[in-house]
Design a protein around this motif. Structure first.
Motif, short mmCIF file in Angstrom:
data_model
loop_
_atom_site.label_atom_id
_atom_site.label_comp_id
_atom_site.label_asym_id
_atom_site.label_seq_id
_atom_site.Cartn_x
_atom_site.Cartn_y
_atom_site.Cartn_z
N HIS A 1 -4.21 10.37 15.30
CA HIS A 1 -3.41 9.15 15.25
C HIS A 1 -4.02 8.06 16.13
N GLY A 2 -3.72 6.84 15.73
CA GLY A 2 -4.06 5.70 16.58
C GLY A 2 -5.37 5.02 16.28
N LYS A 3 -6.32 5.67 15.63
CA LYS A 3 -7.63 5.07 15.44
C LYS A 3 -8.28 5.60 14.17
N ALA A 4 -9.01 4.71 13.47
CA ALA A 4 -9.73 5.11 12.27
C ALA A 4 -10.98 5.89 12.64
N MET A 5 -11.35 6.85 11.78
CA MET A 5 -12.58 7.60 12.00
C MET A 5 -13.80 6.73 11.72
N LEU A 6 -13.73 5.91 10.66
CA LEU A 6 -14.81 5.01 10.30
C LEU A 6 -14.20 3.65 9.96
N SER A 7 -14.87 2.59 10.35
CA SER A 7 -14.45 1.24 10.04
C SER A 7 -15.66 0.46 9.57
N ALA B 1 4.70 6.63 12.63
CA ALA B 1 3.94 5.37 12.64
C ALA B 1 2.56 5.67 13.24
N ALA B 2 1.63 6.04 12.36
CA ALA B 2 0.37 6.63 12.83
C ALA B 2 -0.66 5.60 13.27
N TYR B 3 -0.76 4.44 12.59
CA TYR B 3 -1.84 3.49 12.87
C TYR B 3 -1.29 2.07 12.86
N SER B 4 -1.90 1.25 13.68
CA SER B 4 -1.56 -0.17 13.74
C SER B 4 -2.83 -0.98 13.85
N ASN B 5 -3.00 -1.95 12.96
CA ASN B 5 -4.19 -2.78 12.94
C ASN B 5 -3.77 -4.23 13.22
N ILE B 6 -4.20 -4.77 14.35
CA ILE B 6 -3.81 -6.12 14.75
C ILE B 6 -4.54 -7.14 13.88
N ASN B 7 -3.81 -8.21 13.51
CA ASN B 7 -4.37 -9.30 12.71
C ASN B 7 -4.96 -8.81 11.39
N SER B 8 -4.28 -7.89 10.77
CA SER B 8 -4.77 -7.33 9.51
C SER B 8 -3.59 -7.00 8.62
N GLY C 1 1.60 1.53 3.79
CA GLY C 1 1.03 0.51 4.66
C GLY C 1 1.69 -0.83 4.41
N ASP C 2 1.86 -1.64 5.46
CA ASP C 2 2.56 -2.91 5.32
C ASP C 2 1.63 -4.09 5.61
N CYS C 3 2.19 -5.29 5.51
CA CYS C 3 1.39 -6.51 5.65
C CYS C 3 1.11 -6.88 7.09
N ASP C 4 1.63 -6.11 8.05
CA ASP C 4 1.30 -6.31 9.46
C ASP C 4 0.22 -5.35 9.95
N GLY C 5 -0.37 -4.57 9.04
CA GLY C 5 -1.45 -3.67 9.41
C GLY C 5 -1.01 -2.30 9.85
N ASN C 6 0.27 -1.93 9.64
CA ASN C 6 0.77 -0.62 10.05
C ASN C 6 0.65 0.40 8.91
N ILE C 7 0.25 1.61 9.26
CA ILE C 7 0.18 2.73 8.31
C ILE C 7 1.06 3.86 8.83
N ALA D 1 0.84 -1.20 0.00
CA ALA D 1 0.00 0.00 0.00
C ALA D 1 0.87 1.25 0.00
N MET D 2 0.56 2.17 -0.92
CA MET D 2 1.32 3.42 -1.03
C MET D 2 0.52 4.42 -1.85
#
Length: 502
Positions: A358-364, A318-325, A289-295, A275-276
């Protein structure tokens, strides 16, 4: 006294009369049951018509007066009709790839193919100085940045490629040069030369060594000479290819120093990614964005305004981290400089982020319930900013109205949903000047849709599984990976696949 009867003497010999009588008797018998002729001799000569009789099939009339042929002809015609039956090719049928395809060039205004040294997963166009938008005059020319997937990491390259003298496809009714050799010159009929029909395309390129395979290539829209790459080594590289582009365009002389390495390398992603995206509103702002869910969000410093390209040009957070994604794709909003959308695996979510938070999406939004299929790509409509398209691993692509997204867990219905593709959607992109057209690729081909087409009353939504909105299909490539509209040449599409560019 009675009169003596006079005997009339025949003028024919007796043996001829006997032959005629024999032939008369034979002709009264059906040909199929006639016996063999007697041996021919001097006293019984056989005379035959050199032109044989032709027997035509009898016509039978039914009681209602309709004319029909005999049974043998009916069976023959039935067999012929089955052999001559034409079945339209269906790009979405399960057996569509059983036979090799033959391209119909009359369907194209322009078509060229290029086989590279190594496969490519990604490319991006570099804007040139030949015109802003809506270029239609042939021959065409363009410049692109291309990343390779070589068999060894040290063999990979970032290539800046220029293709010029790209003429249109020759029409079937156009004559060859040899046919026109002795014809009188007509100044009103110079379209072939002007359109570059008889020109040979010219390829020029320069390659920069790249450590590792190139997962993604993106050019900064405000300055196309700045090229970012995602490496399968887990690093993000930034290149300045301005000198290469100037040399390919013939500007600034030939004594130029070409780059041999990136001027900025970022290595704080824990794993590789795909992702870029550069922001179209804020110059120099980048998201990866990488394959561990980090943006990670790249914010430019004051050096960007001074056009100083150094290791201090960006501050990366390192603004966002999504676990198991896994973050598969990122797209900045075409109107808001701080808003971006992500396509994520591990549940099938589209998330909307605001880089100020940072840290959380506005909408999911969970868009692939109940199958939880992975979302591979997203594309934001630059002309209608509330429309977002997504492509999934099950071959489904949808168009969403972002105004219906909410923070609740309730499902959202798409504006349009197409489930005709049988392979994963690998890329999609909205037309730069037509709000309703979108190009989509899967592993089997490339497809252009016009979403403004609506079904009339009583009309089927799909015919043989082909939606009414499908305008054009290009097949023949092996595992198509990425597709882009050219931003300056009207309705020009380029694709990259396992073995070629088209």
């Amino acid at each position: 006294m009675g009169k003596k009867s006079k005997r009339v003497r025949s003028s024919k010999p007796n043996n001829v009369s006997s032959v005629d009588e024999e032939e008369s008797r034979r002709s009264a018998v059906a040909p199929s049951v006639r016996g063999p002729r007697d041996a021919e001799n001097v006293d019984s000569l056989l005379f035959e018509d050199p032109f044989g009789d032709e027997f035509e099939a009898e016509e039978v009339y039914d009681p209602e007066g309709e004319e029909t042929k005999d049974d043998n002809n009916d069976a023959k015609e039935s067999a012929d009709s089955n052999e001559d039956k034409i079945v339209a090719w269906n790009p979405f049928a399960s057996n569509s790839g059983d036979e090799p395809l033959e391209m119909d060039e009359s369907a194209y205004k322009m078509h060229h193919a290029l086989t590279p040294e190594w496969p490519s997963l990604s490319f991006d166009f570099i804007r040139d100085t030949l015109g802003s938008t809506h270029r239609t005059r042939f021959p065409h020319s363009f410049i692109a940045a291309i990343g390779t997937q070589a068999d060894r990491p040290e063999k990979n390259k970032l290539t800046v490629l220029k293709l010029s003298d790209l003429g249109r496809v020759k029409k079937n009714n156009e004559k060859d040069d040899d046919d026109d050799e002795w014809e009188e010159y007509d100044k009103d009929n110079e379209s072939d030369d002007e359109d570059g029909v008889d020109m040979d395309p010219v390829m020029e390129h320069f390659s920069i060594p790249h450590n590792g395979g190139v997962n993604r290539v993106r050019c900064m829209p405000q300055n196309n000479s700045i090229v970012a790459t995602w490496s399968d080594t887990g690093k993000v590289n930034i290149y300045n290819v301005e000198s290469i582009v100037q040399a390919l365009e013939g500007a600034g002389g030939t004594n130029k120093t070409f780059p041999k390495s990136p001027f900025f390398t970022y290595s704080h992603h824990p794993v590789e990614g795909f992702a870029m995206d550069w922001s179209p509103n804020a110059e120099g702002k980048l998201a990866t964005g990488d394959c561990d869910g980090n943006i990670h969000i790249w914010n430019p410093t004051e050096l960007l305004a001074q056009k100083e390209w150094t290791t201090s040009t960006w501050n990366v957070n390192a603004a966002y981290s999504n676990i198991n994604s896994s973050v598969e794709d990122l797209q900045w909003s075409p109107t808001e400089a701080t808003v971006l959308a992500s396509a994520e695996c591990g549940g099938g979510y589209i998330k909307i982020y605001d880089s100020r938070r940072h840290g959380k999406a506005m909408l999911s939004q969970h868009i692939s319930a109940p199958t939880n299929v992975d979302i591979n790509v997203v594309a934001w409509n630059a002309l209608v900013p509330n429309l977002l398209a997504s492509g999934s691993d099950d071959g489904t692509f949808c168009v969403w109205d972002l105004r219906t997204f909410s923070s609740s867990s309730s499902p959202v219905k798409p504006l349009a949903r197409f489930a005709c593709h049988k392979k994963p959607i690998t890329s999609l992109e909205w037309h730069p000047t037509d709000e309703s057209m979108i190009v989509v690729s899967d592993e089997d081909g490339t497809y252009i849709y016009d979403l403004s087409i609506e079904q009339e009353d009583g009309q089927e939504k799909e015919v043989d599984g082909i939606p009414a909105q499908l305008l054009f299909v290009h097949s023949g490539s092996t595992i198509t990976k990425e597709v882009h509209w050219h931003p300056q040449i009207s309705s020009c599409v380029m694709t990259t696949a396992l073995v070629d560019f088209q």
